[in-house]
Motif scaffolding. Sequence first.
Motif, PDB file in Angstrom:
ATOM      1  N   LYS A  91     -37.632  81.661 -21.920  1.00  0.00           N
ATOM      2  CA  LYS A  91     -37.351  82.348 -20.659  1.00  0.00           C
ATOM      3  C   LYS A  91     -38.638  82.701 -19.920  1.00  0.00           C
ATOM      4  N   ALA A  92     -39.629  83.189 -20.666  1.00  0.00           N
ATOM      5  CA  ALA A  92     -40.909  83.563 -20.049  1.00  0.00           C
ATOM      6  C   ALA A  92     -41.826  82.367 -19.850  1.00  0.00           C
ATOM      7  N   MET A  93     -41.453  81.215 -20.415  1.00  0.00           N
ATOM      8  CA  MET A  93     -42.276  79.998 -20.362  1.00  0.00           C
ATOM      9  C   MET A  93     -43.657  80.236 -20.972  1.00  0.00           C
ATOM     10  N   THR A  94     -43.659  80.868 -22.155  1.00  0.00           N
ATOM     11  CA  THR A  94     -44.904  81.118 -22.875  1.00  0.00           C
ATOM     12  C   THR A  94     -44.708  80.818 -24.359  1.00  0.00           C
ATOM     13  N   ALA A  95     -45.818  80.621 -25.042  1.00  0.00           N
ATOM     14  CA  ALA A  95     -45.823  80.518 -26.502  1.00  0.00           C
ATOM     15  C   ALA A  95     -46.976  81.359 -27.018  1.00  0.00           C
ATOM     16  N   THR A  96     -46.710  82.172 -28.026  1.00  0.00           N
ATOM     17  CA  THR A  96     -47.760  82.942 -28.684  1.00  0.00           C
ATOM     18  C   THR A  96     -48.124  82.206 -29.967  1.00  0.00           C
ATOM     19  N   VAL A  97     -49.373  81.797 -30.058  1.00  0.00           N
ATOM     20  CA  VAL A  97     -49.801  80.865 -31.102  1.00  0.00           C
ATOM     21  C   VAL A  97     -50.918  81.492 -31.927  1.00  0.00           C
ATOM     22  N   GLN A  98     -50.746  81.500 -33.253  1.00  0.00           N
ATOM     23  CA  GLN A  98     -51.855  81.894 -34.116  1.00  0.00           C
ATOM     24  C   GLN A  98     -52.912  80.798 -34.068  1.00  0.00           C
ATOM     25  N   PHE A  99     -54.188  81.212 -34.104  1.00  0.00           N
ATOM     26  CA  PHE A  99     -55.251  80.267 -33.790  1.00  0.00           C
ATOM     27  C   PHE A  99     -55.720  79.417 -34.968  1.00  0.00           C
ATOM     28  N   GLY A 100     -54.938  79.382 -36.038  1.00  0.00           N
ATOM     29  CA  GLY A 100     -55.180  78.397 -37.080  1.00  0.00           C
ATOM     30  C   GLY A 100     -54.305  77.176 -36.915  1.00  0.00           C
ATOM     31  N   ALA A 101     -53.434  77.176 -35.898  1.00  0.00           N
ATOM     32  CA  ALA A 101     -52.476  76.085 -35.713  1.00  0.00           C
ATOM     33  C   ALA A 101     -53.162  74.819 -35.220  1.00  0.00           C
ATOM     34  N   ARG A 102     -52.684  73.692 -35.712  1.00  0.00           N
ATOM     35  CA  ARG A 102     -53.129  72.395 -35.199  1.00  0.00           C
ATOM     36  C   ARG A 102     -52.224  71.986 -34.042  1.00  0.00           C
ATOM     37  N   MET A 103     -52.797  71.276 -33.069  1.00  0.00           N
ATOM     38  CA  MET A 103     -52.091  71.029 -31.820  1.00  0.00           C
ATOM     39  C   MET A 103     -50.796  70.253 -32.016  1.00  0.00           C
ATOM     40  N   GLY A 104     -50.753  69.305 -32.939  1.00  0.00           N
ATOM     41  CA  GLY A 104     -49.517  68.569 -33.165  1.00  0.00           C
ATOM     42  C   GLY A 104     -48.369  69.484 -33.540  1.00  0.00           C
ATOM     43  N   ASN A 105     -48.652  70.489 -34.360  1.00  0.00           N
ATOM     44  CA  ASN A 105     -47.622  71.434 -34.772  1.00  0.00           C
ATOM     45  C   ASN A 105     -47.240  72.376 -33.634  1.00  0.00           C
ATOM     46  N   VAL A 106     -48.202  72.678 -32.765  1.00  0.00           N
ATOM     47  CA  VAL A 106     -47.908  73.495 -31.583  1.00  0.00           C
ATOM     48  C   VAL A 106     -46.970  72.732 -30.644  1.00  0.00           C
ATOM     49  N   TYR A 107     -47.306  71.463 -30.357  1.00  0.00           N
ATOM     50  CA  TYR A 107     -46.452  70.653 -29.485  1.00  0.00           C
ATOM     51  C   TYR A 107     -45.027  70.576 -30.029  1.00  0.00           C
ATOM     52  N   SER A 108     -44.913  70.339 -31.328  1.00  0.00           N
ATOM     53  CA  SER A 108     -43.599  70.156 -31.936  1.00  0.00           C
ATOM     54  C   SER A 108     -42.762  71.425 -31.848  1.00  0.00           C
ATOM     55  N   ALA A 109     -43.365  72.573 -32.149  1.00  0.00           N
ATOM     56  CA  ALA A 109     -42.626  73.839 -32.106  1.00  0.00           C
ATOM     57  C   ALA A 109     -42.159  74.154 -30.687  1.00  0.00           C
ATOM     58  N   ILE A 110     -43.019  73.921 -29.708  1.00  0.00           N
ATOM     59  CA  ILE A 110     -42.653  74.185 -28.314  1.00  0.00           C
ATOM     60  C   ILE A 110     -41.546  73.238 -27.867  1.00  0.00           C
TER      61      ILE A 110
END
Length: 578
Positions: free
Chosen positions: A186-205
């Motif tokens: 709804k807010a069009m945001t993601a709160t991401v811990q900074f140990g995450a790898r980008m592939g996993n960030v893309y997939s979760a979003i």
Amino acid sequence: MRLRKSSTKQYQLKLSISMSHSNLQPRLDGNSSALLLLLALLLLLQVPDAGAGLTAASTPVPSSSASTTITEALQGQREAQITATRAASFAACLRSIKGFPEVRLPGTPNYRDYANGLRIIRWHLPAAVVYPKSVPQVQAAVLCAVKFKVQPIPRGGANSFESLSSGDGALVVDLSEMGAVMVDVKAMTATVQFGARMGNVYSAIYKAGVSAGKNLTCLGGVWPQVGIGGLTAAGGYGSLSRKYGVLADHILSARVVDAKARVLLTNEQSNPDLFFAIRGGGGGTYGIVVEATVKLVEVPVVTVAHIGYRGLDHAVDLMERFQRWAPSSPSELTFTYNLVRAGSDIKLYYLGREAELRQLIHQRSGLLAYPGAVFRAVECDVLGSRGWLAGSGWAPLSCKSDNVEVPQRVKPGGLLMKDREASKYRSAIFTKPVPREGLQEIVALLRSPEKIWKLFQWKAYGGAFDSIPASFNAFPHRKGVIMHSEFGTSFGYQRSAAELAASRARVVWDYFARAAAVMDKYATDARYNGYVCLCDDVAQYFGANYARLKAAKKKFDPGNVFRNALSVPPTGGDTSLE
């Protein structure tokens, strides 16, 4: 420690020694003081036989130099004991952290693999590696480091070309256990811990968006194993950048653990100077960024495409056309142009339909004007497009989402280990096209006989880069820049540069020096912090933003606790690690 008689019937002291990095250090027990004194006396007195008695009349009087030798030996022994005690206390401090995060120490199995990242141009031997699972554990690790005067180095994706995510004698704070991604559609945001790898960030979003009927992603790079921390610290050029800017432009807020182990909220209103610095101002410099909130974008459809030319016969003409057209092309189109010995490989990422892209490339680009061109295109959802970009341009063109998620941890024998490489790269920033004679020099380098990996890669600017001010955050490469380049070579996989045969390593170093000399003739003095090189000056990464970054460093880390060979020093300081 024991005495044995030598072949000359003189007594020698045999010490048990251990190798620590490149230095030999004696292991001394509780009787070390007396034994060291005995050693010094025996060497001075030159005892002729084990049974010979010493009398007051026959005993030589030690000279002043002999006394100095004894004193220095005792002092060295005391320092060794202090160092050993301090190391044990430091390890105990880490192991006493509440929740007991994993701690790796020198001498434990596979320590070198845990101590170093995915880019291994040199190996490091840190004092310890800790794997916190929470922000309080990061705070506690920093407190241990500061208490024992050990340099803390945060590690995210561990992809620094100069192996800056580790360091000799340092505490590596590996964030790979902190990879959570919390999406607010709804807010069009993601709160991401900074140990995450980008592939996993893309997939979760993507998964969160699909559940709400949206095709969502965030700004990022190309390779899924890259960490969000390092990418944000560099700025973060990626496949959406000509439309939306770099990843750092889309960070809305962040939390940072500083040198006093405080958790600081940073955004436009709270600690704005620190917020400015952590977005494109270099990694491992101002504190440990543990979490950030990222703005999302909706991408209904993506067309990925590839233009390939085998061989180098048309490379000069093709590159000349590319650098004059790509920066002024529609902002929905982002390019990566790879020039290697085998030929030209242009990847295209278009925010629109395949038919639109085909019309654009055929009618306006001029990139298909030379014999042998191969052009392929296919429509994907945004996650499938990420997977194809991570593969080879000559691979079958298809939407791939099964290779986007990657392991968080770098572990011995793990999947990420196959990519461990000693690579040497540098960046170049261009505000005008490389002249034809310069392109000919580049092609000549690729055709030179060295049988080593060689890459020249260009990424076009224009589009959003022309509308976002250079002072928006620490990433300075904006209006006026037409492209940046990544160029370099490799010493191979699973070994450092020093482990390659000297004659072979010399070939690699010599080639890199020649390539850098050619690029320097036609590029500006600016550099992109995503491709760090110890041959750069830190100020080159940040341009007019450098003074503000030094002031932020002085304000938030005046003691230079967080540092590396290419970090911003405090105002009035330097980059020395002493």
